[in-house]
Design a protein around this motif. Structure first.
Motif, PDB file in Angstrom:
ATOM      1  N   ARG A   1      18.557 -37.868 -59.996  1.00 53.52           N
ATOM      2  CA  ARG A   1      19.186 -38.149 -61.143  1.00 53.52           C
ATOM      3  C   ARG A   1      20.408 -37.480 -61.149  1.00 53.52           C
ATOM      4  O   ARG A   1      21.623 -37.838 -61.547  1.00 53.52           O
ATOM      5  N   ILE A   2      20.430 -36.057 -61.183  1.00 53.36           N
ATOM      6  CA  ILE A   2      21.366 -35.015 -61.206  1.00 53.36           C
ATOM      7  C   ILE A   2      22.512 -35.481 -60.044  1.00 53.36           C
ATOM      8  O   ILE A   2      23.426 -35.569 -60.394  1.00 53.36           O
ATOM      9  N   THR A   3      22.101 -35.585 -58.816  1.00 51.67           N
ATOM     10  CA  THR A   3      23.059 -35.684 -57.863  1.00 51.67           C
ATOM     11  C   THR A   3      23.529 -37.256 -57.762  1.00 51.67           C
ATOM     12  O   THR A   3      24.499 -37.358 -56.976  1.00 51.67           O
ATOM     13  N   SER A   4      23.104 -38.196 -58.605  1.00 50.74           N
ATOM     14  CA  SER A   4      23.768 -39.420 -58.411  1.00 50.74           C
ATOM     15  C   SER A   4      24.607 -39.675 -59.580  1.00 50.74           C
ATOM     16  O   SER A   4      25.276 -40.641 -59.548  1.00 50.74           O
ATOM     17  N   LEU A   5      24.654 -38.508 -60.605  1.00 48.83           N
ATOM     18  CA  LEU A   5      25.653 -38.673 -61.533  1.00 48.83           C
ATOM     19  C   LEU A   5      27.088 -38.544 -61.086  1.00 48.83           C
ATOM     20  O   LEU A   5      27.381 -37.777 -60.060  1.00 48.83           O
ATOM     21  N   PRO A   6      28.049 -39.397 -61.406  1.00 48.90           N
ATOM     22  CA  PRO A   6      29.498 -39.519 -61.348  1.00 48.90           C
ATOM     23  C   PRO A   6      29.986 -38.105 -61.522  1.00 48.90           C
ATOM     24  O   PRO A   6      29.692 -37.340 -62.408  1.00 48.90           O
ATOM     25  N   THR A   7      31.020 -37.684 -60.730  1.00 49.65           N
ATOM     26  CA  THR A   7      31.718 -36.389 -60.703  1.00 49.65           C
ATOM     27  C   THR A   7      32.102 -35.977 -62.026  1.00 49.65           C
ATOM     28  O   THR A   7      31.922 -34.811 -62.700  1.00 49.65           O
ATOM     29  N   SER A   8      32.661 -37.002 -62.944  1.00 41.76           N
ATOM     30  CA  SER A   8      33.032 -36.711 -64.109  1.00 41.76           C
ATOM     31  C   SER A   8      32.211 -36.339 -65.063  1.00 41.76           C
ATOM     32  O   SER A   8      32.313 -35.716 -66.155  1.00 41.76           O
ATOM     33  N   LEU A   9      30.868 -36.635 -64.954  1.00 43.74           N
ATOM     34  CA  LEU A   9      29.950 -36.387 -65.875  1.00 43.74           C
ATOM     35  C   LEU A   9      29.175 -35.273 -65.453  1.00 43.74           C
ATOM     36  O   LEU A   9      28.363 -34.706 -66.339  1.00 43.74           O
TER      37      LEU A   9
END
Length: 72
Positions: free
Chosen positions: A62-70
């Motif tokens: 879930r953490i690595t799937s977050l968009p960079t802005s988030l």
């Protein structure tokens, strides 16, 4: 006609051996993370992890799937 070379982790279709070579030769950080996520998801579906391991890996995905802005 498209040759069916195989599927990586039951989610990433490969059409030829050359397709695999291109995947390997052009892999960047983003595609590497995606491939790792697919491998972990596939292993999870096959029962490769304990409940605790699944929880830790799920959070990591879930953490690595977050968009960079988030991420900030």
């Amino acid at each position: 006609m498209t040759e069916d070379f195989g599927t990586l982790f039951n989610t990433i279709p490969l059409t030829t051996e050359k397709h695999l070579e291109v995947l390997l030769d052009t892999m960047d950080k983003s595609s590497a993370i995606f491939i790792l996520q697919q491998a972990v998801n596939n292993a999870f579906k096959q029962g490769a992890f304990t409940l605790g391991e699944s929880e830790v890996l799920g959070k990591a995905i879930r953490i690595t799937s977050l968009p960079t802005s988030l991420e900030e």
